[in-house]
Design a protein around this motif. Structure first.
Motif, short mmCIF file in Angstrom:
data_model
loop_
_atom_site.label_atom_id
_atom_site.label_comp_id
_atom_site.label_asym_id
_atom_site.label_seq_id
_atom_site.Cartn_x
_atom_site.Cartn_y
_atom_site.Cartn_z
N GLN A 213 2.39 8.84 -10.98
CA GLN A 213 2.57 8.30 -9.78
C GLN A 213 3.20 9.29 -8.68
O GLN A 213 3.71 10.42 -9.14
N LYS A 214 3.05 9.23 -7.57
CA LYS A 214 3.33 10.15 -6.45
C LYS A 214 4.98 10.32 -6.60
O LYS A 214 5.84 9.39 -6.57
N GLY A 215 5.48 11.47 -6.60
CA GLY A 215 6.75 11.81 -6.71
C GLY A 215 7.58 11.32 -7.90
O GLY A 215 8.85 11.10 -7.59
N ASP A 216 7.00 11.47 -8.92
CA ASP A 216 7.52 10.91 -10.02
C ASP A 216 8.36 12.20 -10.46
O ASP A 216 8.64 13.29 -10.00
N GLU A 217 9.20 12.13 -11.72
CA GLU A 217 10.02 13.05 -12.25
C GLU A 217 9.60 14.33 -12.46
O GLU A 217 10.12 15.46 -12.06
N LEU A 218 8.34 14.33 -12.95
CA LEU A 218 7.55 15.53 -13.30
C LEU A 218 7.31 16.31 -12.14
O LEU A 218 7.45 17.52 -11.98
N ALA A 219 6.64 15.81 -11.07
CA ALA A 219 6.28 16.15 -9.84
C ALA A 219 7.59 17.03 -9.23
O ALA A 219 7.59 18.30 -8.58
N GLN A 220 8.79 16.25 -9.08
CA GLN A 220 10.03 16.85 -8.52
C GLN A 220 10.45 18.02 -9.30
O GLN A 220 10.66 19.00 -8.92
N LEU A 221 10.40 18.01 -10.62
CA LEU A 221 10.66 19.06 -11.43
C LEU A 221 9.75 20.23 -10.96
O LEU A 221 10.42 21.53 -11.23
N VAL A 222 8.39 20.21 -11.03
CA VAL A 222 7.62 21.07 -10.56
C VAL A 222 7.77 21.81 -9.53
O VAL A 222 7.67 23.17 -9.23
N LEU A 223 8.17 20.92 -8.31
CA LEU A 223 8.22 21.37 -7.12
C LEU A 223 9.77 22.18 -7.09
O LEU A 223 9.68 23.33 -6.19
N SER A 224 10.63 21.71 -7.74
CA SER A 224 11.96 22.47 -7.73
C SER A 224 11.96 23.73 -8.52
O SER A 224 12.91 24.37 -8.13
N SER A 225 11.02 23.97 -9.56
CA SER A 225 11.30 24.98 -10.36
C SER A 225 10.32 26.28 -9.68
O SER A 225 10.72 27.22 -10.22
N GLY A 226 9.67 26.04 -8.63
CA GLY A 226 8.84 27.03 -8.02
C GLY A 226 7.71 27.62 -9.11
O GLY A 226 7.13 27.16 -9.70
N ASN A 227 8.03 29.20 -9.24
CA ASN A 227 7.24 29.87 -10.02
C ASN A 227 7.55 30.09 -11.42
O ASN A 227 6.95 30.98 -12.09
N GLU A 228 8.88 29.53 -11.53
CA GLU A 228 9.26 29.77 -13.16
C GLU A 228 8.69 28.57 -14.02
O GLU A 228 8.60 27.45 -13.84
N ALA A 229 8.62 29.14 -15.37
CA ALA A 229 8.33 28.13 -16.33
C ALA A 229 9.32 27.32 -16.75
O ALA A 229 10.68 27.44 -16.63
N MET A 230 9.10 26.26 -17.16
CA MET A 230 10.12 25.07 -17.66
C MET A 230 9.54 24.38 -18.92
O MET A 230 8.25 24.12 -19.04
N LEU A 231 10.55 23.76 -19.48
CA LEU A 231 10.06 22.85 -20.64
C LEU A 231 10.66 21.40 -20.06
O LEU A 231 11.56 21.25 -19.72
N HIS A 232 9.96 20.38 -20.52
CA HIS A 232 9.89 19.00 -20.14
C HIS A 232 9.28 18.12 -21.04
O HIS A 232 8.04 18.34 -21.54
N THR A 233 9.91 16.94 -21.35
CA THR A 233 9.35 16.23 -22.30
C THR A 233 8.57 15.31 -21.61
O THR A 233 9.22 14.52 -20.71
N TYR A 234 7.20 15.06 -21.70
CA TYR A 234 6.25 14.44 -20.89
C TYR A 234 5.61 13.25 -22.01
O TYR A 234 4.86 13.72 -22.68
N LYS A 235 5.87 11.92 -21.66
CA LYS A 235 5.20 11.00 -22.37
C LYS A 235 5.53 11.21 -23.71
O LYS A 235 4.50 11.20 -24.74
N GLY A 236 6.59 11.50 -24.17
CA GLY A 236 7.29 11.76 -25.76
C GLY A 236 6.85 12.75 -26.40
O GLY A 236 7.23 12.92 -27.23
N GLU A 237 6.29 13.93 -25.62
CA GLU A 237 5.92 15.19 -26.23
C GLU A 237 6.46 16.48 -25.20
O GLU A 237 6.66 16.24 -23.98
#
Length: 623
Positions: free
Chosen positions: A243-267
């Motif tokens: 969905q638009k503006g979900d947690e993953l989208a917000q994390l991606v926008l806030s991380s800029g060009n840095e790599a990040m680890l995130h649990t998405y759909k239990g993985e």
């Protein structure tokens, strides 16, 4: 409590050293390789996303050129300025636009399969839509709605805009629209119409599919508002897309060009994003962490397997090595036990040239000397019985032999403990400690087995005590310094051999039953007074109880040299206070020997009294 054997301790030490070594190397290698692999994977993902961003921008720039070329067509510019009810002009320009599209657009759509459709929308509510060589007609209301949306979202001045929309509702979510405002024929108004090209995201995604992302890796695109331009799940109608503006989208926008680890759909997944300066899209590549770290897991498994195999082999070698060390030690220990019983046994040296071989050689030498001395004692006794006329000389010879025999009777338990300590060091330490202990032991043995009856100096006895302390400090596992307060002028004073070290050993065995503490001390002092030379050994240990002190003083008094029949029952015994007391009397006479004073729980003082001598005394003094 079950007694630990030397072989079990060797095995245990080997196992500890090997396990710690393998564990430290394995853990360090795994962590280091994991860190390096994580860095390489991150770099690989960054290269992939950079390449995908670059390729996407190239494709979009190609479409931009085509859009601007289409928007600058005279028929298109004239079309957006016709009157809303002028059907003739609409037909004329629509036909011209169709012909232009057939001539120039067909080759573009054949070359770039990502092109879905293109259309011109005017403010007058008319539109020309070209899809696969067809001209489509749309509801004016729908055209008007899309026109307003396009005009509000597209900048002036011929700049393009990338929009997440479609002119047809059923195409929304599967295409992206590139729009540019058309300059009117009068070259003064950009608000009369828009040229738009719809690009199929599924075909565009094939650009990204050329890069290997593993089994579960994928690309997706979001804009600056957190809206998903493209996501693989959007292609599958059975799966709910993000969905638009979900947690993953917000994390991606806030991380800029840095790599990040995130649990998405239990993985747990790694996300690396890049923002395109051209489209203002955020292109994101995602891969599961378990796939990224699979090489590190393989390294870990391999390290564990190799470590277990190495451990098994090393423990086998440790067991074999332990048996090769313990076997001669056990043989030496058993022989010493037999020696205690009076059975003189020699040990085959089997050509050993190491420290253990040296100890076996010293033991054999000691047994030989002891057996010789005892035989001499028996011979003197027989001679005394056969020849009463030579009683005095026989008695002197018997005492001389007994003195030498007593001098050579070193406590076997001290040797047992020393050998065990030496062999423990042989396993867990370098050879410096072994060399130090063996040299000290050799000096002690050499000093003790000498048979001349000359009185030696205080310095000699102190050196013998020093060698004893070297071995003792290794046995107890800590350092302990004696307080030697002997004046330098008395260091060359004469005294009896092997009399000072037994007193020090007696203190360590009895004065500190609860172990050594920082407050404990042993002080050695000497003085001359009234033609007497006295050596004092004092400690602040547990002291001697009044009952035990009285008994000890009585035994010292009774053990003065007397008639042969009085000494028959007390001939045996190891090195101790009685031994030292009797040997001093044998050399200097019954007027000398040991005296003991003590306060229970506080201190003990032993005084060794000998005559002041100006030159060495030779021989024994008859009682």
């Amino acid at each position: 409590m079950k007694r630990k054997t030397l072989s079990s301790q060797i095995y245990l030490y080997f196992m500890i050293v090997i396990v710690l070594s393998l564990a430290s190397v394995g853990v360090f290698s795994y962590l280091q390789s994991s860190r390096e692999l994580d860095g390489q994977v991150k770099q690989y993902m960054e290269q992939m996303i950079d390449s995908a961003t670059y390729q996407t921008d190239i494709y979009l720039q190609t479409y931009e050129l085509f859009s601007k070329s289409f928007a600058s067509n005279p028929d298109v510019r004239s079309f957006i300025e016709i009157e809303p009810d002028d059907s003739y002009k609409y037909y004329e320009y629509s036909t011209s636009i169709k012909k232009f599209a057939q001539e120039s657009v067909t080759s573009i759509m054949t070359l770039y399969k990502q092109l879905h459709m293109m259309y011109v929308v005017g403010r007058h509510g008319r539109a020309v839509v070209y899809e696969n060589q067809n001209i489509l007609n749309f509801d004016p209301v729908l055209v008007k709605e899309n026109y307003d949306n396009l005009m509000n979202s597209t900048p002036d001045g011929g700049r393009i805009s990338l929009l997440n929309m479609s002119i047809r509702p059923e195409d929304r979510g599967t295409v992206v629209t590139m729009a540019v405002k058309v300059l009117g024929s009068s070259y003064g108004d950009y608000n009369r119409g828009v040229v738009a090209i719809e690009i199929k995201l599924a075909e565009l995604a094939k650009i990204w599919d050329r890069v290997s992302l593993g089994k579960n890796g994928y690309f997706f695109i979001i804009d600056d508002d957190g809206d998903y331009i493209y996501h693989p799940s959007l292609r599958d109608s059975k799966e709910a897309g993000p969905q638009k503006g979900d947690e993953l989208a917000q994390l991606v926008l806030s991380s800029g060009n840095e790599a990040m680890l995130h649990t998405y759909k239990g993985e747990e997944r790694m996300f690396v994003s890049r923002k395109s300066n051209y489209s203002n899209w955020n292109l994101v590549v995602s891969m599961p962490v378990n796939e990224l770290r699979r090489p590190a897991s393989t390294i870990r498994t391999t390290t564990i397997i190799i470590g277990l195999v190495t451990l098994a082999v090393a423990l086998g070698l440790a067991s074999r090595f332990g048996r090769s060390i313990v076997a001669p030690i056990r043989e030496l220990k058993e022989s010493m036990r037999e020696t205690e019983k009076g059975n003189w046994q020699h040990i085959d040296e089997i050509g050993r040239t190491d420290e253990i071989g040296g100890l076996i050689h010293s033991y054999n030498l000691m047994v030989t000397r002891l057996s010789e001395m005892i035989e001499r004692v028996y011979e003197v006794e027989l001679q005394q019985q056969k020849n009463e006329l030579e009683l005095g000389r026989s008695e002197l010879e018997r005492q001389r032999a007994e003195f030498q025999s007593l001098q050579l009777q070193i406590n076997p338990h001290f040797l047992y403990n020393t050998l065990e300590t030496i062999n423990c060091y042989a396993i867990v330490k370098d050879s410096d400690e072994i060399t130090e202990m063996v040299e000290a032991m050799a000096f002690m043995l050499r000093y003790s087995v000498q048979t001349n009856l000359e009185e030696i100096t205080v310095a000699n006895e102190l050196n013998h005590v020093r060698n004893y302390m070297i071995i003792l400090q290794h046995r107890i596992g800590r350092e302990f310094e004696l307080d030697v307060a002997v004046p330098p002028g008395l260091l060359l004073e004469k005294m009896v051999r092997l009399t000072l070290q037994p007193l020090i050993e007696n203190i360590f065995q009895h004065a500190f039953p609860d172990g050594l503490e920082e407050r404990h001390f042993i002080r050695i002092d000497a003085r001359k007074q009234d033609r007497l030379f006295q050596v004092t050994v004092e400690d602040n240990g547990t002291g001697i109880s009044p009952e035990r002190l009285a008994e000890l003083r009585r035994k010292l008094e009774e053990n003065r040299l007397a008639a042969p029949e009085d000494r028959e029952g007390r001939r045996g015994g190891g090195i101790g206070l009685m031994n030292v007391h009797r040997r001093i009397q044998m050399v200097f006479g019954e007027a000398y020997g040991l005296s003991v004073d003590s306060e229970w729980g506080k201190w003990t003082k032993i005084v060794m009294t000998m005559p002041e001598t100006d030159r060495p005394r030779m021989g024994l003094v008859k009682p």
